[in-house]
Design a protein around this motif. Structure first.
Motif, short mmCIF file in Angstrom:
data_model
loop_
_atom_site.label_atom_id
_atom_site.label_comp_id
_atom_site.label_asym_id
_atom_site.label_seq_id
_atom_site.Cartn_x
_atom_site.Cartn_y
_atom_site.Cartn_z
N ALA A 15 64.69 27.65 87.30
CA ALA A 15 65.85 27.36 88.14
C ALA A 15 66.68 28.61 88.41
O ALA A 15 66.73 29.54 87.61
N ILE A 16 67.35 28.61 89.56
CA ILE A 16 68.31 29.65 89.91
C ILE A 16 69.68 29.02 89.92
O ILE A 16 69.95 28.10 90.69
N MET A 96 59.06 41.30 90.24
CA MET A 96 58.14 40.78 89.22
C MET A 96 58.73 39.57 88.50
O MET A 96 58.00 38.68 88.06
N ASP A 97 60.05 39.51 88.41
CA ASP A 97 60.68 38.28 87.90
C ASP A 97 60.34 37.10 88.81
O ASP A 97 60.08 35.99 88.35
N ARG A 101 58.45 33.64 88.14
CA ARG A 101 59.07 32.37 88.50
C ARG A 101 58.08 31.50 89.30
O ARG A 101 57.93 30.31 89.05
N TYR A 102 57.40 32.12 90.26
CA TYR A 102 56.42 31.38 91.06
C TYR A 102 55.34 30.79 90.17
O TYR A 102 54.97 29.62 90.31
N ARG A 103 54.84 31.57 89.24
CA ARG A 103 53.78 31.08 88.34
C ARG A 103 54.30 29.94 87.47
O ARG A 103 53.58 28.97 87.21
N ARG A 104 55.54 30.05 87.02
CA ARG A 104 56.12 28.96 86.22
C ARG A 104 56.27 27.68 87.05
O ARG A 104 56.01 26.58 86.57
#
Length: 437
Positions: A15-16, A96-97, A101-104
């Motif tokens: 989440a953001i 890279m963060d 995040r995309y992979r999570r």
């Protein structure tokens, strides 16, 4: 109907804080208080997230094709470019963060316990090629791979397999659809168990792109393949974001998919999933690789042999595409926050409403009972019908499909979260007029 617990109580490691998407879903959940989605709540809380696309003067029923983007997409892409302008190479930390995040998010969406199972790709076909170029595993000398796949696979997947076969790299067995257009798992299992030599790879879609057929019994195909020592790759492009499913539980060795359609992520945002049991195998790796797959990626040490990073990072390639990660962010957040189960129930209700209204207008339909997000209308001249629908203000698309040795043409209709019942009724009237003209 069973009450559904608010998704906002679920941990969101991706989440953001302050995201307008998540805030809108939280307000939606407060309004619904655990009840299923309602049209009034969706219109009140979620439609404002799509103000730009909802300005279009058309009824959009091609949601199974290019998904409609959120307003937030523009801000997310601006964040990407602002980082580039202001930080230049210093942007890579934030980029890279976003990669992680995309992979999570994808791991959460398809039920992977390990987020590093997800390997970002720019197409599902790239994911397939990565797998083909990882086989055979072990010390076996090079030979033609034995691959089984239904004839009804998506054009790109079908074309890649045919290209590998033409090059002499695979021995391809294609399983035809029946005379009713249905791809039966029994036929696929017979192809696996009846093969003189065990196949190296079985390729299978969970939902078929042309007809929307939900292929039931995928777990049985996986079990049959594994019993012969074969690996299985699932094409989940028309299932992920539509059907709740778990990659870990289905047990397939690989899965491919993308965000172009149901999670509203646009072109180039795709992924390969590698089952956790394969991540730490030293004998299974792909030659579709690059420096991001190296152990100690940024150490720039040259080893005598290719030393792969641990886990899923060993399946990465060269410098990854970053823009696609920002493209996919808002749609994935929306899907995860609402929950696929709730979205599926709401979308099926819209399907039933549109089907019922079309039937009232005596519009011919071809309905597959177990289907994904869209249903079919048979037509004689597909390009002409689609052009007439477009002129009438209904945006849809269509595909030919095999019925035994015969090819038939269909328009595909896919109502989604943004369609209202009133809009679908207007669409049915317009569709009926086109079909009777």
């Amino acid at each position: 109907m069973t009450a559904i617990t608010s998704q906002s109580a679920t941990p969101r490691p991706w989440a953001i804080e302050g995201s307008p998407v998540l805030s809108a879903v939280d307000r939606l959940d407060t309004t619904l208080a655990g009840s299923p989605l309602t049209e009034s709540a969706v219109v009140e809380h979620l439609h404002p997230l799509f103000s730009r696309v909802l300005e279009r003067d058309e009824i959009y029923l091609a949601n199974h094709s290019l998904g409609r983007p959120l307003d937030q997409l523009a801000d997310d892409m601006r964040e990407l470019t602002d980082l580039w302008y202001t930080d230049m190479d210093g942007a890579w930390g934030a980029w890279m963060d976003e990669h992680t995040r995309y992979r999570r998010m994808m791991a959460a969406l398809i039920g992977c316990a390990r987020w590093d199972c997800i390997v970002p790709k720019t197409s599902a076909a790239q994911g397939l090629r990565t797998v083909l170029n990882a086989l055979p595993a072990g010390d076996e000398p090079p030979r033609r791979l034995r691959v089984i796949a239904p004839e009804a696979e998506f054009d790109s997947i079908d074309f890649v397999l045919k290209a590998y076969a033409r090059k002499g790299r695979i021995e391809l067995t294609r399983v035809p659809a029946g005379d009713d257009g249905i791809t039966g798992v029994e036929d696929i299992e017979r192809a696996i168990t009846g093969a003189a030599e065990p196949p190296d790879l079985v390729v299978l879609s969970q939902v078929l792109f042309a007809t929307g057929q939900q292929v039931e019994g995928v777990e049985g195909v996986v079990a049959s393949a594994h019993a012969r020592g074969s690996l299985v790759l699932l094409d989940t492009y028309h299932a992920t974001g539509v059907l709740p499913w778990s990659f870990d539980n289905v047990g397939a060795d690989f899965a491919i998919g993308g965000n172009y359609k149901y999670t509203r992520g646009g072109p180039g945002a795709c992924w390969l999933a590698v089952h956790p049991r394969h991540l730490d195998r030293e004998d299974l790796f792909s030659v579709d690789t690059g420096w991001f797959a190296k152990r100690d990626t940024f150490g720039y040490r040259r080893s005598e042999t290719a030393e792969f990073a641990e886990g899923g990072d060993g399946w990465l390639e060269a410098t990854p595409p970053i823009a696609t990660l920002y493209q996919a962010r808002s749609g994935l957040m929306l899907t995860l926050a609402i929950g696929v189960e709730r979205m599926r129930a709401f979308q099926l209700d819209l399907q039933r409403h549109l089907i019922g209204t079309l039937r009232e207008h005596d519009v011919p339909l071809h309905l597959i009972e177990q289907r994904g997000a869209f249903f079919l209308m048979p037509v004689e001249d597909l390009p002409e019908t689609l052009a007439a629908l477009k002129d009438a203000g209904v945006n849809a698309d269509g595909r030919p499909a095999r019925f035994g040795t015969e090819s038939r043409a269909f328009v595909r209709f896919c109502p989604d979260l943004l369609n209202t019942r009133t809009e679908l009724e207007r669409a049915a009237t317009r569709i009926a007029k086109v079909m009777k003209s």
